[in-house]
Design a protein around this motif. Structure first.
Motif, PDB file in Angstrom:
ATOM      1  N   GLY A 143      70.394 -17.434 -73.531  1.00 23.99           N
ATOM      2  CA  GLY A 143      71.451 -18.010 -72.527  1.00 23.99           C
ATOM      3  C   GLY A 143      71.184 -17.230 -71.493  1.00 23.99           C
ATOM      4  N   GLU A 144      70.209 -16.842 -71.571  1.00 25.38           N
ATOM      5  CA  GLU A 144      69.660 -15.990 -70.101  1.00 25.38           C
ATOM      6  C   GLU A 144      68.613 -16.724 -68.920  1.00 25.38           C
ATOM      7  N   GLU A 145      69.785 -16.905 -67.256  1.00 27.86           N
ATOM      8  CA  GLU A 145      68.876 -17.388 -66.342  1.00 27.86           C
ATOM      9  C   GLU A 145      67.682 -17.464 -66.087  1.00 27.86           C
ATOM     10  N   ARG A 146      67.186 -16.153 -66.602  1.00 22.65           N
ATOM     11  CA  ARG A 146      65.776 -15.994 -65.796  1.00 22.65           C
ATOM     12  C   ARG A 146      64.943 -14.848 -66.569  1.00 22.65           C
ATOM     13  N   VAL A 147      64.360 -14.744 -67.344  1.00 26.74           N
ATOM     14  CA  VAL A 147      63.955 -13.284 -68.127  1.00 26.74           C
ATOM     15  C   VAL A 147      62.011 -13.725 -67.445  1.00 26.74           C
ATOM     16  N   LEU A 148      61.706 -12.268 -67.414  1.00 23.24           N
ATOM     17  CA  LEU A 148      60.536 -11.560 -67.144  1.00 23.24           C
ATOM     18  C   LEU A 148      60.399 -10.603 -68.018  1.00 23.24           C
ATOM     19  N   LEU A 149      59.029 -11.442 -68.632  1.00 20.13           N
ATOM     20  CA  LEU A 149      58.278 -11.050 -69.392  1.00 20.13           C
ATOM     21  C   LEU A 149      56.760 -10.361 -68.869  1.00 20.13           C
ATOM     22  N   VAL A 150      56.431  -8.779 -69.333  1.00 14.04           N
ATOM     23  CA  VAL A 150      55.605  -8.106 -68.895  1.00 14.04           C
ATOM     24  C   VAL A 150      54.493  -7.465 -69.899  1.00 14.04           C
ATOM     25  N   CYS A 151      53.534  -8.132 -69.773  1.00 17.62           N
ATOM     26  CA  CYS A 151      52.856  -7.811 -70.710  1.00 17.62           C
ATOM     27  C   CYS A 151      50.903  -7.027 -70.590  1.00 17.62           C
ATOM     28  N   GLY A 152      51.547  -6.031 -71.911  1.00 21.13           N
ATOM     29  CA  GLY A 152      50.511  -4.237 -71.563  1.00 21.13           C
ATOM     30  C   GLY A 152      49.020  -5.373 -72.738  1.00 21.13           C
ATOM     31  N   ARG A 153      48.326  -4.575 -71.383  1.00 23.41           N
ATOM     32  CA  ARG A 153      47.036  -4.708 -72.347  1.00 23.41           C
ATOM     33  C   ARG A 153      46.048  -3.231 -72.871  1.00 23.41           C
ATOM     34  N   TYR A 154      44.567  -3.471 -73.371  1.00 18.57           N
ATOM     35  CA  TYR A 154      44.051  -2.090 -73.400  1.00 18.57           C
ATOM     36  C   TYR A 154      44.994  -1.626 -74.239  1.00 18.57           C
ATOM     37  N   GLU A 155      45.004   0.101 -74.316  1.00 19.41           N
ATOM     38  CA  GLU A 155      45.820   0.983 -74.890  1.00 19.41           C
ATOM     39  C   GLU A 155      47.237   1.055 -74.976  1.00 19.41           C
ATOM     40  N   GLY A 156      47.755   0.079 -74.409  1.00 22.23           N
ATOM     41  CA  GLY A 156      48.769  -0.106 -73.424  1.00 22.23           C
ATOM     42  C   GLY A 156      49.462   0.509 -72.009  1.00 22.23           C
ATOM     43  N   VAL A 157      50.930   1.053 -72.808  1.00 20.32           N
ATOM     44  CA  VAL A 157      51.447   1.082 -71.075  1.00 20.32           C
ATOM     45  C   VAL A 157      51.780   2.470 -70.809  1.00 20.32           C
ATOM     46  N   ASP A 158      51.830   3.155 -69.909  1.00 18.91           N
ATOM     47  CA  ASP A 158      52.504   4.554 -69.202  1.00 18.91           C
ATOM     48  C   ASP A 158      54.440   4.258 -69.995  1.00 18.91           C
ATOM     49  N   GLU A 159      54.593   5.261 -70.874  1.00 13.13           N
ATOM     50  CA  GLU A 159      55.098   5.188 -71.124  1.00 13.13           C
ATOM     51  C   GLU A 159      56.735   5.088 -69.920  1.00 13.13           C
ATOM     52  N   ARG A 160      56.570   5.452 -68.834  1.00 12.62           N
ATOM     53  CA  ARG A 160      56.962   5.954 -68.163  1.00 12.62           C
ATOM     54  C   ARG A 160      57.591   3.997 -68.082  1.00 12.62           C
ATOM     55  N   VAL A 161      57.101   3.250 -67.749  1.00 12.91           N
ATOM     56  CA  VAL A 161      57.081   1.499 -67.180  1.00 12.91           C
ATOM     57  C   VAL A 161      58.258   0.744 -68.317  1.00 12.91           C
ATOM     58  N   TYR A 162      58.773   1.883 -69.477  1.00 11.30           N
ATOM     59  CA  TYR A 162      59.906   1.450 -69.859  1.00 11.30           C
ATOM     60  C   TYR A 162      61.570   1.398 -69.519  1.00 11.30           C
ATOM     61  N   SER A 163      61.222   2.158 -68.834  1.00  9.35           N
ATOM     62  CA  SER A 163      63.061   3.001 -67.837  1.00  9.35           C
ATOM     63  C   SER A 163      62.690   1.044 -67.335  1.00  9.35           C
ATOM     64  N   LEU A 164      62.228  -0.202 -66.625  1.00 10.27           N
ATOM     65  CA  LEU A 164      62.754  -0.463 -66.644  1.00 10.27           C
ATOM     66  C   LEU A 164      62.893  -1.910 -67.193  1.00 10.27           C
ATOM     67  N   ALA A 165      62.567  -1.862 -68.211  1.00 12.07           N
ATOM     68  CA  ALA A 165      63.088  -2.691 -69.699  1.00 12.07           C
ATOM     69  C   ALA A 165      64.261  -3.374 -69.699  1.00 12.07           C
ATOM     70  N   ASP A 166      64.843  -4.369 -69.876  1.00  9.77           N
ATOM     71  CA  ASP A 166      66.341  -4.261 -70.162  1.00  9.77           C
ATOM     72  C   ASP A 166      65.922  -4.628 -72.661  1.00  9.77           C
ATOM     73  N   GLU A 167      64.644  -4.904 -72.685  1.00  7.16           N
ATOM     74  CA  GLU A 167      64.528  -4.510 -73.769  1.00  7.16           C
ATOM     75  C   GLU A 167      63.312  -4.766 -74.142  1.00  7.16           C
ATOM     76  N   VAL A 168      62.456  -4.107 -75.396  1.00 10.56           N
ATOM     77  CA  VAL A 168      61.001  -4.173 -76.070  1.00 10.56           C
ATOM     78  C   VAL A 168      61.329  -5.022 -77.087  1.00 10.56           C
ATOM     79  N   LEU A 169      60.011  -5.562 -76.967  1.00 11.40           N
ATOM     80  CA  LEU A 169      59.752  -6.759 -78.690  1.00 11.40           C
ATOM     81  C   LEU A 169      58.723  -6.632 -79.120  1.00 11.40           C
ATOM     82  N   SER A 170      58.737  -6.472 -80.079  1.00  8.41           N
ATOM     83  CA  SER A 170      57.603  -6.777 -81.431  1.00  8.41           C
ATOM     84  C   SER A 170      57.343  -7.760 -81.531  1.00  8.41           C
ATOM     85  N   LEU A 171      56.482  -8.309 -82.299  1.00  6.39           N
ATOM     86  CA  LEU A 171      55.934 -10.385 -83.287  1.00  6.39           C
ATOM     87  C   LEU A 171      56.062  -9.460 -84.563  1.00  6.39           C
ATOM     88  N   GLY A 172      55.487  -8.489 -84.903  1.00  7.02           N
ATOM     89  CA  GLY A 172      55.205  -7.545 -85.943  1.00  7.02           C
ATOM     90  C   GLY A 172      54.380  -6.738 -86.500  1.00  7.02           C
TER      91      GLY A 172
END
Ligand code: SAH
Length: 261
Positions: free
Chosen positions: A103-132
């Protein structure tokens, strides 16, 4: 619908999204896709996106600067994107989430690598998803999984408008899909259930419903909670429970069709 990714390997998406059903839907304009290179938001000669973690420990983390700048710049143009980050710590991605994202018009998917991302970037997220509950080397596959699952729900993506409705996990029944067969009607001594060859649509529908109930009881009994079952359907569930109590784990899986003849 517009999907965008921000990642350090922007070239990995197109080969998948240009092939087969995704490719056809993309060319038909059912969705648009743009891959952004996170390194475009770096300011040093080496285009550095990672740094060592404070407090020590192994590996490198994605630093906040490029990710903040990327998300902010992309959000400042056009409709506000729904911003998704990926992490094994996120909420589990499932069909309900796919239906909501469709139902969204525009979805921006931010892909981490390495050991992951600096925790502060999650303040930008509308949601954080895991595949499993497993750890991938990066969020790119997660982004492709999300795009694939969402695009096939968009009107026209599968060609046949009705096809996503009675599938596994669909809102409609909450059950797994029924068993399906194609020609030949007998293969290596295994016949297709007779009712499917009968041309009697009411009986076929009933058989499919019972097949869904039986497969769900056998493989994903957790999904049956809250599903309204009539008496015959409850007997199918009890039959599965009885059979697996006799056979032990995994027993009888090959014989997963209700005997409605
Ligand atoms: N150190 C982190 C894992 C980082 S893996 C931890 O232990 O939690 C690097 C990147 O891969 C993550 O930033 C995320 O974007 C992606 N990733 C890894 N596993 C994932 C999963 N199960 N689902 C979605 N994305 C995942």
């Amino acid at each position: 619908m517009l999907f965008e990714t921000v990642s350090v390997i922007p070239g990995v998406f197109d080969p998948y999204l240009d092939a087969s059903i995704m490719g056809r839907a993309r060319r038909a304009g059912i969705f648009e896709f743009r891959a952004h290179d996170l390194r475009d938001w770096t300011h040093d000669r080496h285009r550095t996106v990672d740094d060592a973690p404070f407090g020590g420990g192994q590996g490198m983390l994605m630093k906040p600067g490029p990710i903040f700048e990327a998300v902010e710049e992309l959000s400042s143009e056009g409709p506000r994107p729904h911003v998704v980050f990926f992490s094994p710590c996120g909420a589990r991605f499932d069909q309900r989430v796919a239906e909501r994202l469709a139902g969204e018009e525009r979805v921006l998917l931010v892909c981490g690598r390495y050991e992951g991302v600096d925790e502060r970037v999650y303040s930008l997220a509308d949601e954080v998803l895991s595949l499993g509950d497993y750890v991938l080397t990066g969020g790119e596959l997660a982004a492709l999984v999300v795009i694939d699952a969402v695009v096939r729900l968009l009107p026209g993506a599968l060609g046949d408008e009705a096809s996503p409705v009675d599938e596994s996990f669909s809102q409609e029944s909450g059950l797994l899909e029924y068993a399906q067969y194609t020609r030949p009607s007998t293969y290596r001594g295994m016949p297709v259930p007779e009712v499917l060859l009968s041309g009697d649509h009411a009986r076929v529908d009933r058989w499919r419903r019972l097949s869904s109930v039986e497969r769900t009881a056998r493989w994903r009994p957790d999904l049956l909670e809250g599903v309204d079952l009539d008496e015959e359907e409850r007997r199918v569930v009890e039959g599965v429970a009885l059979a697996s109590a006799c056979d032990g784990p995994g027993g009888g899986v090959a014989d997963a069709t209700p005997s409605l003849g």
